[in-house]
Design an enzyme around this catalytic site. Sequence first.
Site, mmCIF file in Angstrom:
data_model
loop_
_atom_site.group_PDB
_atom_site.id
_atom_site.type_symbol
_atom_site.label_atom_id
_atom_site.label_comp_id
_atom_site.label_asym_id
_atom_site.label_seq_id
_atom_site.Cartn_x
_atom_site.Cartn_y
_atom_site.Cartn_z
ATOM 1 N N ASP A 65 -19.951 31.511 96.408
ATOM 2 C CA ASP A 65 -20.984 31.965 95.497
ATOM 3 C C ASP A 65 -20.575 31.485 94.108
ATOM 4 O O ASP A 65 -19.425 31.050 93.902
ATOM 5 C CB ASP A 65 -21.073 33.492 95.554
ATOM 6 N N ASP A 67 -21.899 33.031 90.507
ATOM 7 C CA ASP A 67 -21.723 34.157 89.588
ATOM 8 C C ASP A 67 -20.864 35.241 90.217
ATOM 9 O O ASP A 67 -21.168 35.741 91.297
ATOM 10 C CB ASP A 67 -23.080 34.744 89.202
#
Length: 312
Positions: A65, A67
């Site tokens: 991922d 953020d």
Amino acid sequence: MVMASTFSFTLSHTSSTSHSYLSQTKHAFRCPTIKLPSSINRNNRRVFFKVSASFSSSFQALIFDCDGVILESEHLHRQAYNDAFLHFNVRSPSSSPQPLNWDIQFYDQLQNQIGGGKPKMRWYFKEHGWPSSTLFETPPTDDEERAKLIDTLQDWKTERYKDIIKSGSVKPRPGVLRLMDEARDAGKKLAVCSAATKSSVILCLENLIGLERFQSLDCFLAGDDVKEKKPDPSIYLTASKNLGISEKNCLVVEDSVIGLQAATKAGMSCVVTYTSSTADQDFNDAIAIYTDLSNISLKDLELLFQDIVAAK
């Protein structure tokens, strides 16, 4: 099973140990002694591994991922949203007479429940009333005007977020770049899957992991590339297809329960490297939980994937 520096154990269908939930396996076997990262105490709570009785999968792809994993970004996103609300004088019934401002506590809850910027705002305005603004003197009442409001706010917020990233004050989280390089050198497929707007993710990656690493990714997907945001598994299922690798051969690194749910719904194993805003979430479905990746090597993940991945 409590994480420890080293351990060994034997599983069988006749086990009477405290780990009785493991005894439902069809075949008895012995798990080798494995070196694991040292135990983590988070608010005086132990972190747990889940243990697998099935080692049929092989670790072929590492998916990050963005953020919260590559960078701690949620406070930056919150700042950018609030700057957008101020810029367009967004006033919802609950915020009048001042422009809307999402505080830290509320935003932590919001971003841990709803993935993607536009869905966050749409949910908020549905719950708290559609706002007035410099875009619409009176609150928009039809779908077209509401979509225009959200699109304009999101576009402005994205540009503001880019300015923050380009300032040079934001750094990648510990261990991320090293782990990426180790995976690449070992011949693993490498991907980034983020629910955020594509242009903002590209900017983050170019500035934080470097242009060479970004361009060498085997797959890069953002929120714009799928119809449904996390916790829907679409983005990870799409990544699996684009990589040409089965979901069961992918390992995901996430920071929140929303991302964890997206990964596990896609049939992928997931480790969590939490942030201050996600530290208290329920990561029971993660195969491992880390404060960060500073002391985690690719070898650690390979051993984890091969020998103690939870049976799905």
